[in-house]
Design a protein around this motif. Structure first.
Motif, PDB file in Angstrom:
ATOM      1  N   GLU A  84       0.831  -1.210   0.000  1.00 49.20           N
ATOM      2  CA  GLU A  84       0.000   0.000   0.000  1.00 49.20           C
ATOM      3  C   GLU A  84       0.867   1.262   0.000  1.00 49.20           C
ATOM      4  O   GLU A  84       0.620   2.198  -0.761  1.00 49.20           O
ATOM      5  N   ALA A  96       4.009   1.539  -0.914  1.00 45.25           N
ATOM      6  CA  ALA A  96       4.807   1.647  -2.131  1.00 45.25           C
ATOM      7  C   ALA A  96       3.944   2.108  -3.301  1.00 45.25           C
ATOM      8  O   ALA A  96       4.329   2.990  -4.063  1.00 45.25           O
ATOM      9  N   ALA A  97       2.760   1.519  -3.446  1.00 43.03           N
ATOM     10  CA  ALA A  97       1.903   1.837  -4.587  1.00 43.03           C
ATOM     11  C   ALA A  97       1.420   3.284  -4.541  1.00 43.03           C
ATOM     12  O   ALA A  97       1.208   3.911  -5.576  1.00 43.03           O
ATOM     13  N   ASN A  98       1.249   3.806  -3.337  1.00 37.63           N
ATOM     14  CA  ASN A  98       0.812   5.195  -3.223  1.00 37.63           C
ATOM     15  C   ASN A  98       1.976   6.185  -3.271  1.00 37.63           C
ATOM     16  O   ASN A  98       1.781   7.378  -3.099  1.00 37.63           O
ATOM     17  N   ARG A  99       3.196   5.645  -3.439  1.00 35.34           N
ATOM     18  CA  ARG A  99       4.420   6.463  -3.480  1.00 35.34           C
ATOM     19  C   ARG A  99       4.610   7.256  -2.195  1.00 35.34           C
ATOM     20  O   ARG A  99       5.081   8.387  -2.217  1.00 35.34           O
ATOM     21  N   TRP A 100       4.204   6.649  -1.089  1.00 33.59           N
ATOM     22  CA  TRP A 100       4.418   7.309   0.198  1.00 33.59           C
ATOM     23  C   TRP A 100       5.811   7.012   0.718  1.00 33.59           C
ATOM     24  O   TRP A 100       6.312   7.706   1.586  1.00 33.59           O
ATOM     25  N   TYR A 123       7.786  -4.688  -3.415  1.00 37.82           N
ATOM     26  CA  TYR A 123       6.519  -4.548  -4.126  1.00 37.82           C
ATOM     27  C   TYR A 123       6.857  -4.589  -5.609  1.00 37.82           C
ATOM     28  O   TYR A 123       7.679  -3.784  -6.078  1.00 37.82           O
ATOM     29  N   ARG A 124       6.302  -5.534  -6.330  1.00 34.51           N
ATOM     30  CA  ARG A 124       6.597  -5.720  -7.743  1.00 34.51           C
ATOM     31  C   ARG A 124       8.099  -5.828  -7.978  1.00 34.51           C
ATOM     32  O   ARG A 124       8.663  -5.152  -8.841  1.00 34.51           O
ATOM     33  N   VAL A 161      -2.278  -3.920  -2.773  1.00 36.66           N
ATOM     34  CA  VAL A 161      -2.470  -2.532  -2.358  1.00 36.66           C
ATOM     35  C   VAL A 161      -3.687  -2.416  -1.450  1.00 36.66           C
ATOM     36  O   VAL A 161      -3.674  -1.745  -0.428  1.00 36.66           O
TER      37      VAL A 161
END
Lengths: 420, 348
Positions: free
Chosen positions: A99, A101-105, A130-131, A380
């Motif tokens: 979550e 990583a996907a939100n670029r936090w 992540y990926r 995510v």
């Protein structure tokens, strides 16, 4: 609306394929803050003090978040959504990696800059990705253990079980003893919360099934998964698992085991120290031991817990943040932390250290548990996925749905949630 | 809102006087407006602005995950009423109506129980007897404890190996789905908030002059008659305010079911919990939509309650004015404004 990641984020959101793109992002030195859950062990102050004494110009301030994991995540999410730089290093539960990583936090980390990853147990490093890109560094790990009443098993003349069938047989033998008559066989955590996801996944994985496969697709409507879930539902219907276990979280289960009501109990390593206390709080001090989790046809598969440290995308002094994470991941710090807190380290060699093994006899089964452990789905929308898993497992355990139906429904639900 | 002076009503020969009168009135109105403007500004900032922002939020949806990069698309898109439509469709719809039913059920049962108990407590606290101070203090203890703390206390009581089961002598699993979890929430809520009703009713009781009762005694009224004919009618205004407050509170119930029974349990899931669940999964649009629906529900209930039972939340003055000032100007606005204000207070 800001449509582009801020320049200092530099997380290669547009190219994505460029592996080294994150290398240049870790710049800036100076004081940083470390956001972490409530430090119940009290050892974090020592760890941070050790860093601060060596780096007077790059001091780390700890900002302590609440004790509950949900509340921690909420504060970190709010902080990130407001793009605040008040948290530099984040202490993330392993299931939050995707979550954040996907939100670029959090920023992507260049793997070549963190050589200590090679010394960590591989399963723990996977939780920080992540990926296939690294976003965090594993600091503590966690795996399930089977606690059992060694005194009773010895008396009944049985070894620690490695399969479910052996566990049932051992239980029958213990219950034939006069002091074992009123005891319950087994309990884990079956209340409708994250612990149920953990226990359900362990049952499924230990029977050779998967919840979410290696390809990232859910595959839970299988005979293997059904065998795993039916082990739990049958345990409830035969009474091997006490009825009250449907309300157990970690602490309720621990109390039942410490009261001497359970022969076998699945829980985390933290129970070891508490159940061994000789101040009268535990009735079974010195009477129990631990083993790796049992499975259907052999050793079981634990669900991987633990915490990883990541760098906030909005932090100012990213270079310092990276150095601090390296420092906390170093063997010296990892060892100091085990000695003080008994939290499972990620550094593999520490598990084989003779001095530590003497102090913490559960390290050997724990290493076996973590090495084989399966992570929970890296998705995510983890909150929705775990809710769906809990829903299905709870419905099956409370006889609201037959296990097969619960798994079929879960497969449908997960397929709609995970669209990779 | 400004009252237009009905000049036409007035006889022409009194024009100068009425002119003066009017100017004086208008001046007062302006001055009042100026003096009240800071209050209105603050109210607008802390009440109106968040409501408008929540309404706006409920019309948007956050971006999804880009399957190519794996990153979440930034920014949110305007989706109109889609969030509201989604709430009422399919499985979400079932969940919503279940939560709606639970919320309503909790409100009705808890408030009835709390009212009966609260009035009884007030009558006890009102009596003069030895040790009254201790009884008063002990009745107020539950109300003094923060709800989350009392939820934790009751959680321990209702554990599988807790005090409740020890007293009953059977093992009831209170936190599992079913009537027992509903009961546990009702018990805990009643225990905590009956003293609140008791407190407000006690305040009402103390304004009743003693000679009314003495006269009733002389007339040979029984204790029950005194209670029904004197106490209840005279305490009614205070009681209605107390009940209204409790209704608005219970409609928003969250902490007790969440801590006692847990999230996502069908038996006790309430509307607030649905909003929390969505917000927790960072879906702020749907969360705001749930919150808005709950807000509307609370406002409607409050309005209906005030209209039907004539709960005198505005104070006697307005009512009297309404009855006595026939043909005078100020009429609708003040009666409507505090109602709206109260409703938003309940929802915010």
């Amino acid at each position: 609306m800001v449509l582009f990641a801020s320049a200092c984020g530099g997380d290669g959101g547009d190219s994505g394929s460029d592996g080294g793109s994150a290398g240049g992002a870790l710049e800036g030195r100076g004081p940083i803050t470390f956001a972490t859950g409530k430090d119940t062990s009290g050892n974090l102050t020592n760890q941070v003090a050790a860093w601060n004494s060596q780096h007077p110009d790059e001091k780390v301030t700890v900002s302590e978040l609440p004790e509950s994991a949900d509340a921690q995540r909420q504060q970190m999410v709010q902080n990130a959504q407001n793009k605040q730089d008040s948290f530099s290093v984040l202490n993330l539960d392993v299931v939050w990696t995707a979550e954040f990583a996907a939100n670029r936090w959090v920023v992507e980390l260049p793997q070549d800059q963190f050589p200590s990853l090679g010394n960590a147990i591989p399963a723990t490093v996977e939780t920080a990705k992540y990926r296939d890109k690294l976003y965090a560094v594993p600091i503590t790990s966690d795996g399930g253990l089977l606690y059992y009443r060694k005194d009773l098993l010895d008396k009944a003349g049985v070894q620690a079980p490695t399969t479910w069938a052996e566990m049932q047989a051992a239980c029958q033998k213990v219950k034939a003893l006069p002091e074992g008559k009123s005891l319950n066989c087994y309990a884990g955590q079956f209340e409708k919360y994250e612990g149920l996801t953990v226990n359900f996944s362990e049952a499924v994985n230990s029977a050779g099934g998967v919840v979410v496969g290696k390809d990232g697709k859910p595959n839970v409507d299988t005979p293997e998964a059904l065998a795993g879930l039916e082990t739990l539902t049958n345990g409830f219907s035969t009474g091997e698992i006490p009825k009250a276990a449907i309300t157990y979280k970690e602490e309720e289960g621990r109390r039942a085991f410490q009261e001497g009501n359970l022969i076998f109990h699945r829980n985390w390593p933290y129970v070891y120290a508490l159940a061994g206390k000789t101040d009268g709080s535990s009735k079974i001090a010195g009477k129990f031991a631990v083993a790796p989790l049992p499975g259907k046809d052999g050793a079981g598969v634990s669900t991987l817990g633990g915490h990883n440290y990541a760098i906030s995308a909005f932090a100012k002094n990213k270079a310092t943040a990276a150095d601090f994470i390296k420092f906390m991941a170093s063997e010296e710090r990892q060892r100091a932390n085990v000695e003080k807190t008994s939290q499972a380290p990620t550094w593999a060699s520490l598990y084989d250290d003779a001095a530590l093994q003497k102090q913490f006899p559960y390290l050997t089964p724990l290493k076996a548990s973590i090495e084989k452990a399966q992570p929970r789905p890296t998705v995510v929308k983890y909150g929705d996925v775990t809710a769906a898993i809990q829903e299905a497992a709870y419905d099956a355990l409370t006889n609201k749905k037959p296990p097969k139906q619960a798994l079929t429904d879960l497969q449908t639900k997960l397929s709609s949630l995970i669209t990779n | 809102m400004s009252a237009s002076a009905p000049v036409a009503d007035r006889p022409v020969n009194k024009a100068p006087k009425s002119g003066k009168q009017r100017r004086h009135d208008e001046g007062t109105g302006k001055l009042a407006a100026i003096l009240l403007s800071p209050t209105m500004l603050v109210l607008g900032l802390v009440v109106l602005f968040p409501i408008v922002m929540a309404l706006r939020e409920s019309l948007f949806q956050a971006g999804g995950v880009d399957p190519e990069t794996g990153f979440v698309n930034e920014g949110s898109t305007f989706v109109g009423l889609k969030n509201y439509a989604d709430i009422f469709s399919g499985p979400t719809g079932e969940r919503f109506w279940n939560a709606f039913y639970n919320t309503t059920f909790f409100t009705v049962t808890c408030v009835i129980l709390e009212t009966i108990l609260g009035v009884a407590m007030a009558l006890v606290m009102h009596k003069a007897f030895k040790g009254r101070a201790i009884v008063r203090a002990s009745i107020l203890v539950p109300w003094a404890i923060p709800t989350v703390v009392s939820a934790l206390l009751w959680k321990w009581i209702f554990q599988a190996d807790g005090a409740a089961n020890a007293i009953i002598g059977r093992q009831i699993l209170w936190s599992t789905e079913g009537w027992q979890s509903v009961l546990s929430v009702i018990v805990a809520d009643t225990w905590k908030t009956a003293p609140f009703i008791g407190l407000l009713v006690l305040a009402g009781l103390q304004t009743i002059p003693a000679d009314v009762y003495e006269a009733a005694k002389v007339d040979g009224a029984s204790a029950w008659q005194q209670f029904v004919r004197i106490t209840l009618p005279l305490v009614k205004p205070a009681l209605l305010v107390a009940v209204l407050f409790r209704m608005l509170d219970t409609l928003r119930i969250f902490d007790l079911p969440f801590v006692l029974v847990g999230p996502r349990k069908e038996s006790v899931e309430t509307l607030s919990m649905l909003a929390y669940d969505e917000a927790f999964n960072t879906r702020y649009g749907p969360a705001a939509a749930y919150a808005t629906i709950l807000f509307i529900y609370v406002a409607v209930v409050a309005f209906a309650f005030v209209k039907l039972l004539g709960a005198d939340v505005l104070g006697d003055a307005v009512q009297k004015k309404k009855n006595n000032n026939k043909g005078k100007r100020v009429r609708k606005a003040p009666a409507g404004v505090p109602e709206a204000g109260l409703a938003s207070g309940g929802g915010a």
